[in-house]
Design a protein around this motif. Sequence first.
Motif, short mmCIF file in Angstrom:
data_model
loop_
_atom_site.label_atom_id
_atom_site.label_comp_id
_atom_site.label_asym_id
_atom_site.label_seq_id
_atom_site.Cartn_x
_atom_site.Cartn_y
_atom_site.Cartn_z
N GLU A 8 0.81 -1.22 0.00
CA GLU A 8 0.00 0.00 0.00
C GLU A 8 0.84 1.27 0.00
OE1 GLU A 8 -3.14 0.34 2.87
OE2 GLU A 8 -3.46 -1.82 2.89
N SER A 53 5.88 3.78 -3.31
CA SER A 53 5.63 4.87 -4.26
C SER A 53 5.40 4.34 -5.67
CB SER A 53 6.81 5.84 -4.25
OG SER A 53 6.99 6.41 -2.98
N VAL A 54 6.21 3.36 -6.08
CA VAL A 54 6.09 2.79 -7.42
C VAL A 54 6.13 1.27 -7.31
CG1 VAL A 54 7.24 4.80 -8.44
CG2 VAL A 54 8.58 2.76 -7.90
N LEU A 87 -4.76 1.04 -6.69
CA LEU A 87 -3.41 0.55 -6.41
C LEU A 87 -2.68 0.12 -7.67
CD1 LEU A 87 -1.37 -0.07 -4.19
CD2 LEU A 87 -2.45 -2.30 -3.86
N LYS A 113 -2.94 1.39 -10.49
CA LYS A 113 -2.70 2.54 -11.38
C LYS A 113 -1.44 3.32 -10.99
CE LYS A 113 -6.60 1.86 -13.58
NZ LYS A 113 -7.12 0.72 -12.82
N ARG A 114 -0.75 2.90 -9.96
CA ARG A 114 0.46 3.61 -9.56
C ARG A 114 1.55 3.48 -10.62
NH1 ARG A 114 1.07 2.47 -3.05
NH2 ARG A 114 -0.94 3.38 -2.49
N SER A 146 4.67 2.42 -12.59
CA SER A 146 5.27 1.09 -12.50
C SER A 146 6.20 0.81 -13.67
CB SER A 146 4.19 0.00 -12.43
OG SER A 146 3.37 0.05 -13.58
N ARG A 169 7.98 10.32 -9.39
CA ARG A 169 6.83 10.15 -8.50
C ARG A 169 6.94 11.08 -7.29
NH1 ARG A 169 1.57 9.43 -7.95
NH2 ARG A 169 1.01 8.17 -6.14
#
Length: 366
Positions: A235, A238-239, A272, A274-275, A277, A331
């Motif tokens: 959770e 950051s990436v 989650l 959609k972070r 990556s 980010r």
Amino acid sequence: MFVDKTRINVRAGDGGSGSCSFRREKYIPKGGPDGGDGGAGGNVILEASTSESSLVSLVYKRSYRAKNGTNGAGKGLYGRKGDDIILKVPVGTVVRDIDSGELIADLDANGSQAVVARGGRGGRGNIHFATSTNRAPRKFETGREGEERHLELELKMIADAGLVGYPNAGKSTLISNLSDARPKVAPYPFTTLHPVVGVVEYPDYQRLTLADIPGLIDGAHRNVGLGHAFLRHIERTSVLLYVLDMGGVDGRTPWDDLASLEQELELYLEGLSKRPSLIVANKMDLPDAEANLAELQKRLAGDPRKIIPVSVGIGETGDLAAEIRELVYARRKELELEKLQKQSASAETELLPPAGDTDEETIILE
């Protein structure tokens, strides 16, 4: 031993009682009241510390109580405050009250503290109750009881980047190649049973934290397999780095693995998946890897995410470390900009006058 969830009972110290005393000295008649106050009870405090990596220190002892305050005494002597108890917990610990469900604290920074149980107030001595009509009061207060709470502590690791992948995808080998972490590495699923955080160091002395999370399987959002033991730790990253087995060793295809991983993350926590990556195409030294990589690139032709081919089993990571840093820094800038925008919007809201509260005159044109 790694523990990321536990329950404890805490109780603050009771306050000391005030004193009922009178000054009695030779040649001083009617010396008056001189009873001092009792001391406050000690608090129970949780403190986040980078020296702790797990909640294991709170497993074998589940009950903690701070010291009571001492009683007041004659000659205006005040009681001593009870000593606080400071319990060290890992950075990223979330504290909740079991009885009420209240979120008490989210200790997400090194050195941050939260008072989880407050000590009772000390009672007042009779020196405070003297009046013009009652010069010899015998009234005093007893100390109040300290707070008692039943707490649930849950660790959600904080890392710059988190490795997401099926069991046996090569995450443990990857983090051992890039960082100083040395997790257990073996050719079978679920080798990693708890999260491992490593530090990636760059030639210019910059550092990033990389988290190796236990392998994810279908149904993890319903707590299947390691389930929430995996997902709670992803959770705060950051990436994300999706580590895919390009050789199809376990009979799955990389593109199906990617779709399943994204689905599990999204079902657990909306947004989650959609972070920002990267897609780490691992095991490129295996026979079918090149063909699978070409097919994956074809299927993700419109996807802006980068695909980084690596073979961590033979120590080939290419430009992966540099790509991770670029994504993490981007980010960070994005999050900082969002934070500034929220602060600006909040400040503007505070400056606006209340609705209907204006000095301007209303002019009616006929």
